[in-house]
Design a protein around this motif. Structure first.
Motif, PDB file in Angstrom:
ATOM      1  N   ALA A 150       0.839  -1.200   0.000  1.00  8.69           N
ATOM      2  CA  ALA A 150       0.000   0.000   0.000  1.00  8.69           C
ATOM      3  C   ALA A 150       0.876   1.253   0.000  1.00  8.69           C
ATOM      4  CB  ALA A 150      -0.906  -0.012   1.231  1.00  8.69           C
ATOM      5  N   ASP A 151       1.926   1.213   0.797  1.00 10.47           N
ATOM      6  CA  ASP A 151       2.823   2.363   0.863  1.00 10.47           C
ATOM      7  C   ASP A 151       3.495   2.604  -0.498  1.00 10.47           C
ATOM      8  OD1 ASP A 151       3.887   4.306   2.821  1.00 10.47           O
ATOM      9  OD2 ASP A 151       5.806   3.489   2.140  1.00 10.47           O
ATOM     10  N   GLY A 152       3.867   1.507  -1.157  1.00 11.41           N
ATOM     11  CA  GLY A 152       4.462   1.613  -2.492  1.00 11.41           C
ATOM     12  C   GLY A 152       3.471   2.197  -3.502  1.00 11.41           C
ATOM     13  N   CYS A 153       2.205   1.786  -3.406  1.00 11.27           N
ATOM     14  CA  CYS A 153       1.170   2.305  -4.322  1.00 11.27           C
ATOM     15  C   CYS A 153       0.979   3.805  -4.106  1.00 11.27           C
ATOM     16  CB  CYS A 153      -0.167   1.604  -4.074  1.00 11.27           C
ATOM     17  SG  CYS A 153      -0.199  -0.089  -4.661  1.00 11.27           S
ATOM     18  N   VAL A 154       0.910   4.216  -2.850  1.00 13.23           N
ATOM     19  CA  VAL A 154       0.699   5.642  -2.556  1.00 13.23           C
ATOM     20  C   VAL A 154       1.931   6.439  -2.999  1.00 13.23           C
ATOM     21  CG1 VAL A 154       0.308   7.313  -0.686  1.00 13.23           C
ATOM     22  CG2 VAL A 154      -0.934   5.139  -0.703  1.00 13.23           C
ATOM     23  N   PHE A 155       3.103   5.834  -2.822  1.00 12.64           N
ATOM     24  CA  PHE A 155       4.336   6.476  -3.293  1.00 12.64           C
ATOM     25  C   PHE A 155       4.282   6.694  -4.808  1.00 12.64           C
ATOM     26  CE2 PHE A 155       8.484   6.049  -5.300  1.00 12.64           C
ATOM     27  CZ  PHE A 155       9.212   7.043  -4.676  1.00 12.64           C
ATOM     28  N   LEU A 156       3.886   5.664  -5.541  1.00 13.10           N
ATOM     29  CA  LEU A 156       3.825   5.789  -7.009  1.00 13.10           C
ATOM     30  C   LEU A 156       2.801   6.841  -7.429  1.00 13.10           C
ATOM     31  CD1 LEU A 156       4.094   2.060  -8.134  1.00 13.10           C
ATOM     32  CD2 LEU A 156       5.802   3.857  -8.479  1.00 13.10           C
ATOM     33  N   MET A 157       1.697   6.892  -6.726  1.00 13.64           N
ATOM     34  CA  MET A 157       0.677   7.908  -7.033  1.00 13.64           C
ATOM     35  C   MET A 157       1.295   9.309  -6.964  1.00 13.64           C
ATOM     36  SD  MET A 157      -2.426   7.727  -7.960  1.00 13.64           S
ATOM     37  CE  MET A 157      -4.105   7.402  -7.579  1.00 13.64           C
ATOM     38  N   GLY A 158       2.201   9.503  -6.038  1.00 16.38           N
ATOM     39  CA  GLY A 158       2.791  10.828  -5.867  1.00 16.38           C
ATOM     40  C   GLY A 158       4.058  11.056  -6.677  1.00 16.38           C
ATOM     41  N   ASN A 159       4.680   9.990  -7.158  1.00 16.42           N
ATOM     42  CA  ASN A 159       6.019  10.150  -7.717  1.00 16.42           C
ATOM     43  C   ASN A 159       6.287   9.515  -9.071  1.00 16.42           C
ATOM     44  OD1 ASN A 159       7.679  11.374  -5.332  1.00 16.42           O
ATOM     45  ND2 ASN A 159       6.379   9.770  -4.445  1.00 16.42           N
ATOM     46  N   TYR A 160       5.253   8.983  -9.720  1.00 17.13           N
ATOM     47  CA  TYR A 160       5.528   8.289 -10.980  1.00 17.13           C
ATOM     48  C   TYR A 160       4.466   8.622 -12.019  1.00 17.13           C
ATOM     49  CZ  TYR A 160       6.583   4.524 -14.272  1.00 17.13           C
ATOM     50  OH  TYR A 160       6.905   3.802 -15.395  1.00 17.13           O
ATOM     51  N   ASP A 161       4.901   8.885 -13.229  1.00 18.10           N
ATOM     52  CA  ASP A 161       3.894   9.087 -14.280  1.00 18.10           C
ATOM     53  C   ASP A 161       4.329   8.467 -15.609  1.00 18.10           C
ATOM     54  OD1 ASP A 161       5.841  10.837 -15.071  1.00 18.10           O
ATOM     55  OD2 ASP A 161       4.638  12.660 -14.863  1.00 18.10           O
ATOM     56  N   GLY A 162       5.128   7.398 -15.530  1.00 17.37           N
ATOM     57  CA  GLY A 162       5.597   6.738 -16.748  1.00 17.37           C
ATOM     58  C   GLY A 162       4.540   5.816 -17.347  1.00 17.37           C
ATOM     59  N   GLU A 163       4.789   5.413 -18.593  1.00 18.17           N
ATOM     60  CA  GLU A 163       3.856   4.520 -19.292  1.00 18.17           C
ATOM     61  C   GLU A 163       3.972   3.080 -18.803  1.00 18.17           C
ATOM     62  OE1 GLU A 163       3.783   3.962 -23.499  1.00 18.17           O
ATOM     63  OE2 GLU A 163       3.041   5.968 -23.885  1.00 18.17           O
ATOM     64  N   GLU A 164       5.193   2.680 -18.488  1.00 17.43           N
ATOM     65  CA  GLU A 164       5.391   1.275 -18.107  1.00 17.43           C
ATOM     66  C   GLU A 164       4.965   1.053 -16.657  1.00 17.43           C
ATOM     67  OE1 GLU A 164       9.020  -1.747 -19.020  1.00 17.43           O
ATOM     68  OE2 GLU A 164       9.431  -0.250 -17.486  1.00 17.43           O
ATOM     69  N   HIS A 165       4.433  -0.145 -16.381  1.00 15.71           N
ATOM     70  CA  HIS A 165       4.078  -0.486 -14.998  1.00 15.71           C
ATOM     71  C   HIS A 165       5.344  -0.592 -14.147  1.00 15.71           C
ATOM     72  CE1 HIS A 165       4.972  -4.285 -17.033  1.00 15.71           C
ATOM     73  NE2 HIS A 165       5.434  -4.670 -15.851  1.00 15.71           N
ATOM     74  N   VAL A 166       5.178  -0.627 -12.815  1.00 20.38           N
ATOM     75  CA  VAL A 166       6.334  -0.714 -11.912  1.00 20.38           C
ATOM     76  C   VAL A 166       6.154  -1.906 -10.968  1.00 20.38           C
ATOM     77  CG1 VAL A 166       7.707   0.507 -10.176  1.00 20.38           C
ATOM     78  CG2 VAL A 166       6.524   1.817 -11.948  1.00 20.38           C
ATOM     79  N   ASN A 167       7.166  -2.752 -10.866  1.00 17.34           N
ATOM     80  CA  ASN A 167       7.129  -3.875  -9.926  1.00 17.34           C
ATOM     81  C   ASN A 167       7.186  -3.376  -8.487  1.00 17.34           C
ATOM     82  OD1 ASN A 167       7.185  -5.787 -11.964  1.00 17.34           O
ATOM     83  ND2 ASN A 167       9.405  -6.140 -11.848  1.00 17.34           N
ATOM     84  N   ILE A 168       6.389  -4.012  -7.606  1.00 16.97           N
ATOM     85  CA  ILE A 168       6.490  -3.709  -6.169  1.00 16.97           C
ATOM     86  C   ILE A 168       6.777  -5.010  -5.432  1.00 16.97           C
ATOM     87  CG2 ILE A 168       5.399  -2.703  -4.123  1.00 16.97           C
ATOM     88  CD1 ILE A 168       3.551  -1.156  -5.797  1.00 16.97           C
ATOM     89  N   GLY A 169       7.929  -5.089  -4.814  1.00 11.85           N
ATOM     90  CA  GLY A 169       8.293  -6.293  -4.068  1.00 11.85           C
ATOM     91  C   GLY A 169       9.443  -5.986  -3.137  1.00 11.85           C
ATOM     92  N   THR A 170      10.021  -7.045  -2.593  1.00  4.67           N
ATOM     93  CA  THR A 170      11.166  -6.864  -1.697  1.00  4.67           C
ATOM     94  C   THR A 170      12.473  -7.144  -2.432  1.00  4.67           C
ATOM     95  OG1 THR A 170      11.151  -9.181  -1.034  1.00  4.67           O
ATOM     96  CG2 THR A 170       9.812  -7.669   0.286  1.00  4.67           C
ATOM     97  N   GLY A 171      12.389  -7.945  -3.507  1.00  3.84           N
ATOM     98  CA  GLY A 171      13.600  -8.374  -4.200  1.00  3.84           C
ATOM     99  C   GLY A 171      14.305  -9.513  -3.460  1.00  3.84           C
TER     100      GLY A 171
END
Ligand code: GDP
Length: 309
Positions: A219-240
């Protein structure tokens, strides 16, 4: 996104949506709206459009979807493709027509090709055959990702998407027939402890590797992307990070306090040997996970005892 922005979380009562609502509230957002399935059927285009016209949300997290384990996906492929396409088509188009400022669509790491090189980079999407058992779900989700991309490309809509890895946490599905491994093992070890059983059955060989992300981090990653990302490609969210199913089982065993044995049932499927996301893109954007696996399992076990039993 401002604190008083009007934010619609579609799927606000589910594992993912409820975590997004908690995160937004923690960050001081006070104007969050949601509708239960009974209040608004997202498969019904007219109702969805009425809702957007009347409520005029400024930001949308599209976390509503028909989801299920391998079994349900296998038995009901028509429902999985149809319902997911309906939900996302209706919400994405209404968001566009009623001038939502930004929308985040959630995919899932299981929609990458079956034989993906590891760790899985964003660009591997559509580079090979899909896993047959969840092809219907994957096709719908891939269409949603692409739809966001194309609305951005053609109309300049600020619609983005993300790809979370295997999630766990409060409100997970603890039903042993349809659950994923984490809630299944929490429940099995707990019940074995309470009933003084000698062993717990763990499916497969224990050798497959999996990555686990706590829903609060997602959820924190999603809210972060809402505020900080506007690219066309999707972004992976994980721990790695990944761990074997055996290690996971031993960790849960220790946290629950079960003292018996593990028995691996090799008649049950292992599934894919490895499924790890490459999270370097999100890291470069400035976000990493916080909840360590042991802490996350402890708090999820606590939630299970308080809320499920
Ligand atoms: P997957 O990540 O899509 O393969 O889905 P799961 O979370 O259901 O399974 C992950 C791995 O955990 C597989 O290798 C399963 O065989 C193994 N596993 C071990 N015990 C269990 C269990 O009790 N339930 C489930 N669902 N998986 C288990």
């Amino acid at each position: 996104m401002e604190r008083n922005s009007k934010i619609y979380v579609a799927g606000h009562r589910g594992l993912v949506g409820s975590a997004i609502v908690r995160n937004l509230k923690e960050k001081g957002c006070s104007n969050i709206i949601g509708r239960t399935h009974e209040e608004l059927d997202l498969k019904d285009q007219k109702s969805v459009r009425n809702f957007f016209r009347e409520e005029k949300p400024e930001y949308v997290f599209l976390a509503a979807a028909k989801v299920g384990g391998i079994n349900a996906n296998n038995i009901y492929p028509a429902d999985f493709i149809y319902e997911n396409l309906e939900i996302q088509n209706n919400v994405i188009k209404a968001a566009f027509d009623y001038k939502v400022k930004k929308l985040l669509f959630l995919g899932s790491s299981c929609i990458y090709p079956k034989m993906c090189p590891q760790p899985i980079k964003e660009k591997y999407l559509l580079s090979g055959y899909l896993e047959a058992t969840n092809e219907a779900y994957a096709l719908a989700k891939i269409s949603g990702l692409k739809m966001c991309q194309f609305f951005k490309r053609q109309y300049g809509a600020d619609f983005i998407s993300c790809m979370p890895t295997n999630l766990y946490g409060p409100k997970d599905n603890f039903d042993l027939n349809s659950s994923h491994v984490m809630p299944a093992l929490i429940r099995k070890f707990h019940e074995a402890k309470v009933n003084n059983k000698e062993f717990v059955e763990v499916w497969g060989t224990g050798t497959p590797l999996r990555e686990f992300l706590h829903v609060d981090d997602m959820a924190d990653g999603c809210v972060f992307l809402m505020g900080n990302y506007d690219g066309e490609e999707h972004v992976n969210i994980g721990t790695g990070k990944e761990i074997t199913i055996r290690e996971l089982a031993e960790t849960i065993k220790e946290i629950v306090g079960f003292t018996g044995e593990l028995k691996f049932n090799k008649d049950k499927p292992d599934g894919t040997p490895r499924k790890l996301l490459d999270v370097s893109k999100l890291k470069e954007l400035g976000w990493t996970y916080k909840v360590q696996l042991k802490d996350g399992i402890k708090s999820t076990y606590h939630w299970f005892k308080e809320n499920y039993l």
